[in-house]
Design a protein around this motif. Structure first.
Motif, PDB file in Angstrom:
ATOM      1  N   PHE A 153      -5.432   4.431  17.007  1.00  8.20           N
ATOM      2  CA  PHE A 153      -4.365   4.376  16.941  1.00  8.20           C
ATOM      3  C   PHE A 153      -3.664   4.339  15.396  1.00  8.20           C
ATOM      4  O   PHE A 153      -2.486   4.384  15.182  1.00  8.20           O
ATOM      5  N   VAL A 154      -4.355   2.903  14.495  1.00  8.11           N
ATOM      6  CA  VAL A 154      -3.818   3.106  13.126  1.00  8.11           C
ATOM      7  C   VAL A 154      -3.767   4.115  12.311  1.00  8.11           C
ATOM      8  O   VAL A 154      -2.818   4.339  11.600  1.00  8.11           O
ATOM      9  N   HIS A 197      -3.389   6.986  13.817  1.00 13.28           N
ATOM     10  CA  HIS A 197      -2.247   7.665  14.412  1.00 13.28           C
ATOM     11  C   HIS A 197      -0.642   7.755  13.593  1.00 13.28           C
ATOM     12  O   HIS A 197      -0.162   8.451  13.400  1.00 13.28           O
ATOM     13  N   MET A 198      -0.901   6.103  13.709  1.00 19.48           N
ATOM     14  CA  MET A 198       0.412   6.006  12.972  1.00 19.48           C
ATOM     15  C   MET A 198       1.030   6.170  11.508  1.00 19.48           C
ATOM     16  O   MET A 198       1.638   6.476  11.076  1.00 19.48           O
ATOM     17  N   ALA A 199      -0.735   5.954  10.575  1.00 25.25           N
ATOM     18  CA  ALA A 199      -0.919   6.924   9.576  1.00 25.25           C
ATOM     19  C   ALA A 199      -0.390   8.627   9.152  1.00 25.25           C
ATOM     20  O   ALA A 199       0.664   8.464   8.854  1.00 25.25           O
ATOM     21  N   THR A 217      -6.752   2.715   6.900  1.00 26.99           N
ATOM     22  CA  THR A 217      -6.701   2.681   7.840  1.00 26.99           C
ATOM     23  C   THR A 217      -7.951   1.523   7.630  1.00 26.99           C
ATOM     24  O   THR A 217      -7.812   0.282   8.362  1.00 26.99           O
ATOM     25  N   LYS A 259      -1.041  -4.450  15.262  1.00 26.85           N
ATOM     26  CA  LYS A 259       0.841  -4.455  15.619  1.00 26.85           C
ATOM     27  C   LYS A 259       0.974  -4.686  13.919  1.00 26.85           C
ATOM     28  O   LYS A 259       1.620  -4.071  13.123  1.00 26.85           O
ATOM     29  N   GLN A 269      -0.716  -1.401  11.243  1.00 23.89           N
ATOM     30  CA  GLN A 269      -0.037   0.158  11.661  1.00 23.89           C
ATOM     31  C   GLN A 269       1.407  -0.031  10.952  1.00 23.89           C
ATOM     32  O   GLN A 269       1.661   0.663  10.495  1.00 23.89           O
ATOM     33  N   VAL A 309      -0.281   0.082   7.140  1.00 28.08           N
ATOM     34  CA  VAL A 309      -1.081   1.344   6.820  1.00 28.08           C
ATOM     35  C   VAL A 309      -0.712   2.282   5.739  1.00 28.08           C
ATOM     36  O   VAL A 309      -1.385   3.047   5.521  1.00 28.08           O
TER      37      VAL A 309
END
Length: 312
Positions: free
Chosen positions: A92-93, A95-97, A111, A140, A143, A146
């Motif tokens: 997830f992190v 992806h957000m990065a 990450t 949360k 993210q 990051v």
């Protein structure tokens, strides 16, 4: 960050009402009861919601027209639970990065570093659905950090956490600024949390600014002395004896349980208290200036919304 006459109207409610505030670097606490307009303000600052009137600027950019550029430099931790349960924290992190523009290799490196910082490195490959509330809050937070933002906006980051979890989260928030130099705007309806964490406090209620002030000013030492003395055979209630003796010197002391409270108008008061205790043959346990807590300051102002926000 700066707002000038910022207003947000919905059909049946005004969420922000001509809000003008200037927020500088450091850790700023935004406090208000639920419904005070905190989340609405954050959405406008991020360019995610339009204002009805007024202006908002973040990092020198207009939130109404440069939202995308703002979001590239700002991290956001939303209040609501928004995490996919079937992926790991790492997935997830990362992806957000990547969504923030980091290349794949840099995204994975950042990450790993960020999850280590928030205390999730050992659990980074587990599906988020199996995480506790505290672990999910840390994801949360990760993210939001990051992509190495200049500023992070944290909306009620301690929601759902037990006391130890809140303490750990507040410690992480403070380190964001002290360790990495990232400015923080953190919202909460719990005044005590912001007192411990923030350099500056902004208070809003009903979308209006009530106060914007340095935390040290909110909690500055008052001229109230707290005095504790021992009892003796001659004076079974030492505190009462002290109050009576001080009154003879023209000093109006008030009881507070086994303590005595006294307004110290000048340095001579300290000498009078010391000499009076000695004359009575009492033992001095402590004599110290009493400090305000933020909640007390608000209660002194007798503002209903502030008093509500002061609940532990």
């Amino acid at each position: 960050m700066r707002t000038d006459g910022l207003t947000k109207r919905y059909p049946k409610v005004t969420a922000l009402d001509r809000l003008s505030v200037d927020i500088g670097p450091g850790v700023t606490g935004l406090v208000g009861a639920n419904g005070a307009g905190k989340s609405t303000l954050i959405k406008i600052l991020l360019g995610l919601a339009p204002a009805s009137d007024g202006t908002a600027a973040v990092l020198g950019r207009n939130a109404a027209t440069e939202g995308r550029a703002i979001r590239e430099q700002v991290g956001y931790m939303p209040e609501h639970d928004c995490l996919p349960p079937d992926v790991s924290a790492t997935e997830f992190v990362v992806h957000m990065a990547r969504m923030s523009g980091l290349p794949r290799t840099a995204a994975r490196e950042r990450t790993a570093d960020t999850l280590r910082h928030v205390g999730l490195y050992e659990e980074r490959y587990r599906p988020i659905g199996g995480y506790s509330t505290g672990m999910r809050q840390r994801v949360k937070l990760a993210q939001a950090l990051v992509h190495d933002p200049r500023l992070v906006l944290l909306d009620e980051p301690t929601n759902g956490l037990d006391p130890s979890g809140r303490d750990e989260m507040l410690g992480l928030i403070r380190r964001i600024h002290t360790d990495f130099g990232i400015s923080v705007l953190v919202t909460s309806h719990l005044l005590g949390e912001l007192e411990r964490t923030s350099d500056h406090i902004v208070v809003i209620d009903g979308g209006k600014l009530l106060r914007s002030q340095a935390t040290a000013t909110f909690t500055q030492a008052t001229a109230s002395l707290t005095i504790e003395v021992t009892d003796t055979d001659d004076h079974p209630d030492g505190a009462a004896a002290l109050r009576t003796a001080l009154a003879a010197h023209g000093l109006d002391a008030t009881p507070a349980g086994h303590l005595v409270l006294l307004d110290a108008t000048d340095e001579a008061v300290y000498d009078t208290v010391r000499d009076t205790i000695a004359e009575l043959g009492l033992g001095l346990v402590r004599m110290q200036q009493r400090r305000h807590h933020i909640a007390e300051v608000f209660q002194d102002n007798d503002t209903p919304a502030e008093a509500e926000g002061a609940r532990p």
